[in-house]
Write an enzyme that holds these catalytic residues in place. Structure first.
Site, PDB file in Angstrom:
ATOM      1  N   TRP A 151      -7.134 -44.276  14.940  1.00  0.00           N
ATOM      2  CA  TRP A 151      -7.604 -44.975  13.737  1.00  0.00           C
ATOM      3  C   TRP A 151      -8.145 -44.050  12.666  1.00  0.00           C
ATOM      4  O   TRP A 151      -8.367 -44.465  11.537  1.00  0.00           O
ATOM      5  CB  TRP A 151      -8.679 -46.011  14.090  1.00  0.00           C
ATOM      6  CG  TRP A 151      -9.726 -45.516  15.045  1.00  0.00           C
ATOM      7  CD1 TRP A 151      -9.785 -45.772  16.385  1.00  0.00           C
ATOM      8  CD2 TRP A 151     -10.850 -44.671  14.771  1.00  0.00           C
ATOM      9  NE1 TRP A 151     -10.860 -45.131  16.962  1.00  0.00           N
ATOM     10  CE2 TRP A 151     -11.535 -44.450  15.984  1.00  0.00           C
ATOM     11  CE3 TRP A 151     -11.357 -44.063  13.622  1.00  0.00           C
ATOM     12  CZ2 TRP A 151     -12.683 -43.667  16.086  1.00  0.00           C
ATOM     13  CZ3 TRP A 151     -12.492 -43.272  13.710  1.00  0.00           C
ATOM     14  CH2 TRP A 151     -13.145 -43.085  14.930  1.00  0.00           C
ATOM     15  N   ASN A 152      -8.396 -42.789  12.989  1.00  0.00           N
ATOM     16  CA  ASN A 152      -9.166 -41.989  12.024  1.00  0.00           C
ATOM     17  C   ASN A 152      -8.365 -41.474  10.835  1.00  0.00           C
ATOM     18  O   ASN A 152      -8.932 -41.158   9.807  1.00  0.00           O
ATOM     19  CB  ASN A 152      -9.890 -40.839  12.732  1.00  0.00           C
ATOM     20  CG  ASN A 152      -8.956 -39.957  13.502  1.00  0.00           C
ATOM     21  OD1 ASN A 152      -8.006 -40.441  14.106  1.00  0.00           O
ATOM     22  ND2 ASN A 152      -9.183 -38.673  13.480  1.00  0.00           N
ATOM     23  N   LYS A 175       3.222 -47.143  16.997  1.00  0.00           N
ATOM     24  CA  LYS A 175       2.171 -48.062  17.466  1.00  0.00           C
ATOM     25  C   LYS A 175       0.862 -47.558  16.851  1.00  0.00           C
ATOM     26  O   LYS A 175       0.258 -46.611  17.344  1.00  0.00           O
ATOM     27  CB  LYS A 175       2.116 -48.011  18.996  1.00  0.00           C
ATOM     28  CG  LYS A 175       1.620 -49.269  19.675  1.00  0.00           C
ATOM     29  CD  LYS A 175       0.265 -49.747  19.231  1.00  0.00           C
ATOM     30  CE  LYS A 175      -0.868 -49.197  20.072  1.00  0.00           C
ATOM     31  NZ  LYS A 175      -2.197 -49.529  19.504  1.00  0.00           N
ATOM     32  N   GLY A 228      -4.790 -39.120  19.949  1.00  0.00           N
ATOM     33  CA  GLY A 228      -5.859 -40.052  20.298  1.00  0.00           C
ATOM     34  C   GLY A 228      -6.837 -39.396  21.250  1.00  0.00           C
ATOM     35  O   GLY A 228      -6.923 -38.165  21.339  1.00  0.00           O
ATOM     36  N   GLY A 229      -7.571 -40.232  21.962  1.00  0.00           N
ATOM     37  CA  GLY A 229      -8.593 -39.743  22.872  1.00  0.00           C
ATOM     38  C   GLY A 229      -7.978 -39.264  24.186  1.00  0.00           C
ATOM     39  O   GLY A 229      -6.801 -39.494  24.471  1.00  0.00           O
ATOM     40  N   GLU A 250      -1.895 -34.835  21.142  1.00  0.00           N
ATOM     41  CA  GLU A 250      -2.926 -34.240  20.282  1.00  0.00           C
ATOM     42  C   GLU A 250      -4.213 -34.976  20.596  1.00  0.00           C
ATOM     43  O   GLU A 250      -4.341 -36.159  20.264  1.00  0.00           O
ATOM     44  CB  GLU A 250      -2.572 -34.424  18.798  1.00  0.00           C
ATOM     45  CG  GLU A 250      -1.271 -33.787  18.381  1.00  0.00           C
ATOM     46  CD  GLU A 250      -1.343 -32.277  18.317  1.00  0.00           C
ATOM     47  OE1 GLU A 250      -2.450 -31.717  18.424  1.00  0.00           O
ATOM     48  OE2 GLU A 250      -0.284 -31.646  18.176  1.00  0.00           O
ATOM     49  N   LEU A 251      -5.161 -34.268  21.226  1.00  0.00           N
ATOM     50  CA  LEU A 251      -6.325 -34.980  21.763  1.00  0.00           C
ATOM     51  C   LEU A 251      -7.615 -34.545  21.053  1.00  0.00           C
ATOM     52  O   LEU A 251      -7.581 -34.204  19.890  1.00  0.00           O
ATOM     53  CB  LEU A 251      -6.381 -34.772  23.278  1.00  0.00           C
ATOM     54  CG  LEU A 251      -5.066 -35.128  24.001  1.00  0.00           C
ATOM     55  CD1 LEU A 251      -5.128 -34.745  25.464  1.00  0.00           C
ATOM     56  CD2 LEU A 251      -4.731 -36.608  23.846  1.00  0.00           C
ATOM     57  N   CYS A 284     -10.497 -34.878  14.661  1.00  0.00           N
ATOM     58  CA  CYS A 284     -10.306 -34.140  15.908  1.00  0.00           C
ATOM     59  C   CYS A 284     -10.734 -32.695  15.743  1.00  0.00           C
ATOM     60  O   CYS A 284     -11.216 -32.074  16.668  1.00  0.00           O
ATOM     61  CB  CYS A 284      -8.853 -34.216  16.330  1.00  0.00           C
ATOM     62  SG  CYS A 284      -7.749 -33.655  15.034  1.00  0.00           S
ATOM     63  N   GLU A 385     -17.192 -34.938  22.868  1.00  0.00           N
ATOM     64  CA  GLU A 385     -16.803 -35.177  21.475  1.00  0.00           C
ATOM     65  C   GLU A 385     -17.565 -36.401  20.970  1.00  0.00           C
ATOM     66  O   GLU A 385     -17.440 -37.490  21.533  1.00  0.00           O
ATOM     67  CB  GLU A 385     -15.300 -35.428  21.416  1.00  0.00           C
ATOM     68  CG  GLU A 385     -14.791 -35.582  20.012  1.00  0.00           C
ATOM     69  CD  GLU A 385     -13.284 -35.834  19.971  1.00  0.00           C
ATOM     70  OE1 GLU A 385     -12.819 -36.691  20.741  1.00  0.00           O
ATOM     71  OE2 GLU A 385     -12.591 -35.174  19.178  1.00  0.00           O
TER      72      GLU A 385
HETATM   73  P1  NAD Z   1      -7.481 -43.837  21.607  1.00  0.00           P
HETATM   74  O1  NAD Z   1      -6.958 -42.890  22.624  1.00  0.00           O
HETATM   75  O2  NAD Z   1      -8.396 -44.902  22.039  1.00  0.00           O
HETATM   76  O3  NAD Z   1      -6.282 -44.584  20.891  1.00  0.00           O
HETATM   77  C1  NAD Z   1      -5.233 -43.892  20.284  1.00  0.00           C
HETATM   78  C2  NAD Z   1      -4.006 -44.774  20.277  1.00  0.00           C
HETATM   79  O4  NAD Z   1      -3.528 -44.880  21.616  1.00  0.00           O
HETATM   80  C3  NAD Z   1      -4.245 -46.202  19.801  1.00  0.00           C
HETATM   81  O5  NAD Z   1      -3.128 -46.630  19.059  1.00  0.00           O
HETATM   82  C4  NAD Z   1      -4.352 -46.968  21.109  1.00  0.00           C
HETATM   83  O6  NAD Z   1      -4.032 -48.322  20.994  1.00  0.00           O
HETATM   84  C5  NAD Z   1      -3.334 -46.242  21.955  1.00  0.00           C
HETATM   85  N1  NAD Z   1      -3.512 -46.343  23.402  1.00  0.00           N
HETATM   86  C6  NAD Z   1      -4.669 -46.357  24.092  1.00  0.00           C
HETATM   87  N2  NAD Z   1      -4.416 -46.459  25.420  1.00  0.00           N
HETATM   88  C7  NAD Z   1      -3.063 -46.503  25.554  1.00  0.00           C
HETATM   89  C8  NAD Z   1      -2.183 -46.616  26.678  1.00  0.00           C
HETATM   90  N3  NAD Z   1      -2.636 -46.723  27.915  1.00  0.00           N
HETATM   91  N4  NAD Z   1      -0.859 -46.618  26.445  1.00  0.00           N
HETATM   92  C9  NAD Z   1      -0.377 -46.503  25.195  1.00  0.00           C
HETATM   93  N5  NAD Z   1      -1.160 -46.434  24.101  1.00  0.00           N
HETATM   94  C10 NAD Z   1      -2.493 -46.415  24.276  1.00  0.00           C
HETATM   95  O7  NAD Z   1      -8.106 -42.927  20.474  1.00  0.00           O
HETATM   96  P2  NAD Z   1      -8.875 -43.409  19.184  1.00  0.00           P
HETATM   97  O8  NAD Z   1     -10.242 -43.815  19.604  1.00  0.00           O
HETATM   98  O9  NAD Z   1      -8.040 -44.352  18.393  1.00  0.00           O
HETATM   99  O10 NAD Z   1      -8.933 -42.038  18.330  1.00  0.00           O
HETATM  100  C11 NAD Z   1      -9.941 -41.102  18.414  1.00  0.00           C
HETATM  101  C12 NAD Z   1      -9.498 -39.920  19.259  1.00  0.00           C
HETATM  102  O11 NAD Z   1      -8.337 -39.320  18.698  1.00  0.00           O
HETATM  103  C13 NAD Z   1     -10.521 -38.827  19.300  1.00  0.00           C
HETATM  104  O12 NAD Z   1     -10.739 -38.414  20.634  1.00  0.00           O
HETATM  105  C14 NAD Z   1      -9.908 -37.693  18.507  1.00  0.00           C
HETATM  106  O13 NAD Z   1     -10.319 -36.419  18.852  1.00  0.00           O
HETATM  107  C15 NAD Z   1      -8.471 -37.898  18.722  1.00  0.00           C
HETATM  108  N6  NAD Z   1      -7.706 -37.290  17.619  1.00  0.00           N
HETATM  109  C16 NAD Z   1      -6.993 -36.145  17.856  1.00  0.00           C
HETATM  110  C17 NAD Z   1      -6.299 -35.520  16.824  1.00  0.00           C
HETATM  111  C18 NAD Z   1      -5.500 -34.265  17.047  1.00  0.00           C
HETATM  112  O14 NAD Z   1      -4.632 -33.962  16.233  1.00  0.00           O
HETATM  113  N7  NAD Z   1      -5.730 -33.525  18.096  1.00  0.00           N
HETATM  114  C19 NAD Z   1      -6.316 -36.084  15.563  1.00  0.00           C
HETATM  115  C20 NAD Z   1      -7.062 -37.240  15.353  1.00  0.00           C
HETATM  116  C21 NAD Z   1      -7.743 -37.844  16.410  1.00  0.00           C
END
Ligand code: NAD
Length: 486
Positions: A151-152, A175, A228-229, A250-251, A284, A385
């Site tokens: 979402w960020n 997605k 994502g996370g 990318e976490l 991130c 984080e």
């Molecule tokens: P999140 O992992 O909760 O969600 C990310 C996406 O994954 C969402 O669309 C979510 O619906 C989906 N998702 C979650 N579980 C899933 C599953 N089991 N199967 C398939 N899809 C699934 O992360 P968030 O809270 O939306 O974002 C914040 C995180 O993203 C932070 O930890 C941040 O560090 C990371 N991030 C990393 C980068 C990078 O480039 N390394 C950039 C931005 C954000």
């Protein structure tokens, strides 16, 4: 309440079950729109639409023609920037000045960069130690690529994946985050206008454990690109592994911003502040650990506190706002929880440390810019984080100690050093366990150079010329020229 629709093939559609998710405005704390709650059946439709599109007109386009469409899309993003910016301000709480001051242009630049690269993916002829044999490599699209976005920074983090995936000739299902889907749903409409055949770009919305997991486990999907996370990333990687699908992850990060005593302190102050407080720390690559030489630590922290004390928190749409809200209700609660942990661990908040209630945004999700001292690197607040405007300060005495503390983390996304010493500028970056190291800079990123994490910060790299290979299959072709051919 506005209603947004998904893009599946040629259709703009609600979810099959006609279920909806409310999406909230972080500034007001109120729902302002609804997005479809897609489930497995919607995910499958989107993957099938993408698969069909790959076999149709899209699959017959030359790489140069694909590049032309991507160029047109970049232009449309600029022409529609008001709409796209409004959506990210309202849905994500991103500051308008940041988006209009370069971030939206940066998003458009991804499509141009990969448009240019589309017809420059060259194979290689390899010497073979057997007479009469010719070997060469070529690259071909993988098929259906699923892009999962947090979402960020929805538009940016979708575009870092969509642009190379399409340049490579794949078709895509995106997605977005259930908390921030609207800007990506609007972006999808521009693909039609740019002339992409239906089904090349599909967007399904909904929860990760419903529509997201259905996408990552679909047999027709050949590649999953995830930002994502770490928990979500691990789930996606497990699911992809079951089907032997390629993944890029990318976490998260807990990146060190290291200030040596010989640094240009004005530049370092600006870089440390930018590193953690822009986007309210929801990045991130946030420079969330300040490692500062003990001899300048007090002065540096005093100056940092003074520079942030009068920061204006408030409406992210207003040009005078320095710090916007936290993007989601859940994340807001998580940041406040970390501030409780900081108190329990004995850290001192020399700035902030609590919820903020700016005028007009009293119901919004605001956290004061926070600087915590009396922190050691083993505390939870130095290891986890936080993803909010919270900086921990850890003094060091020697270069070796700075490097050791910097590397003493599960993450490895980014790091920065601030120094006027050439020996440090050259000698320290190779010792840092991070995918990106800035010297006298922070947050300088581009479509042109690789970005991604070591250790728990991820797998693979986005951006740069090499990233297009993450979306291509390498094929070895061996011709035996000793057999007669006509
Ligand atoms: P999140 O992992 O909760 O969600 C990310 C996406 O994954 C969402 O669309 C979510 O619906 C989906 N998702 C979650 N579980 C899933 C599953 N089991 N199967 C398939 N899809 C699934 O992360 P968030 O809270 O939306 O974002 C914040 C995180 O993203 C932070 O930890 C941040 O560090 C990371 N991030 C990393 C980068 C990078 O480039 N390394 C950039 C931005 C954000």
């Amino acid at each position: 309440m506005r209603k947004f629709l998904m893009t599946i093939g040629a259709d703009r559609c609600p979810a099959l079950a006609d279920e909806w998710i409310e999406t909230e405005n972080p500034y007001t704390g109120e729902p302002w729109a609804v997005i479809p709650r897609g489930r497995e059946a919607d995910a499958y439709l989107a993957v099938e639409a993408a698969h069909e599109a790959g076999k149709g007109a899209w699959g017959r386009l030359t790489a140069t023609e694909r590049g032309r469409l991507l160029h047109r899309l970049a232009q449309l993003i600029r022409e529609n920037s008001d709409t796209l910016v409004d959506l990210e301000v309202t849905d994500v709480g991103r500051r308008r000045t940041e988006l209009e001051g370069g971030a939206l242009e940066y998003i458009a630049s991804y499509y141009e960069y990969y448009a240019g690269l589309a017809d420059k993916v060259e194979g290689q002829v390899t010497p073979v130690d057997r007479p009469g044999m010719l070997h060469y490599t070529t690259y071909q699209p993988m098929g259906v690529v699923v892009c999962i976005v947090p979402w960020n920074g929805p538009l940016l983090l979708a575009s870092t994946k969509i642009a190379p995936a399409l340049a490579a000739g794949n078709t895509v299902v995106v997605k977005p985050s259930e908390f921030a889907s609207t800007s990506i749903l609007a972006l999808a409409e521009l693909f039609d206008e740019a002339g992409f055949p239906p089904g090349v770009l599909n967007v399904v919305t909904g929860y990760g454990n419903e529509v997201g997991s259905a996408l990552t486990s679909h047999p027709l999907v050949r590649k999953v690109a995830f930002t994502g996370g770490n928990a979500g990333g691990a789930a996606v990687a497990r699911s992809a592994a079951e089907g032997f699908r390629s993944v890029t992850l990318e976490l998260g990060g807990k990146s060190p911003n290291i200030v040596f005593a010989d640094a240009d302190l004005d530049a370092a102050l600006a870089g440390v502040s930018l590193g953690i407080f822009s986007t309210s720390g929801q990045s991130c690559m946030a420079g969330s650990r300040l490692l500062v030489h003990r001899s300048i630590a007090d002065e540096f922290v005093d100056r940092l506190v003074a520079s942030m004390r009068d920061a204006t928190l408030g409406d992210p749409g207003e040009p005078t706002t320095d710090i916007g809200p936290i993007s989601t209700r859940t994340q807001f609660a998580a940041v406040l929880e970390h501030l409780d942990v900081a108190r329990r661990e004995g850290a001192t908040a020399v700035l902030g440390g609590a919820r903020a209630l700016p005028d007009g945004g009293e119901k919004g999700w605001f956290v004061q810019p926070t600087i915590l001292t009396n922190v050691t690197n083993d505390m939870r607040i130095a290891r986890e984080e936080i993803f909010g405007p919270v900086l921990v300060v850890i003094p060091f005495d020697t270069d070796d100690e700075a490097v050791a503390i910097a590397n003493d983390t599960n993450f490895g996304l980014a790091a920065a050093i601030w120094t006027s010493s050439l020996a440090r500028a050259v000698g320290i970056p190779p010792r840092l366990e991070a995918g990106t190291v800035w010297v006298n800079a922070y947050r300088v990123v581009s479509a042109m150079f690789p970005f991604g994490g070591m250790k728990d910060s991820g797998v693979g790299r986005e951006n740069g010329t090499a990233a297009i290979k993450e979306y291509l299959e390498t094929k070895s072709i061996i011709i035996n020229a000793t057999v007669r051919t006509r």
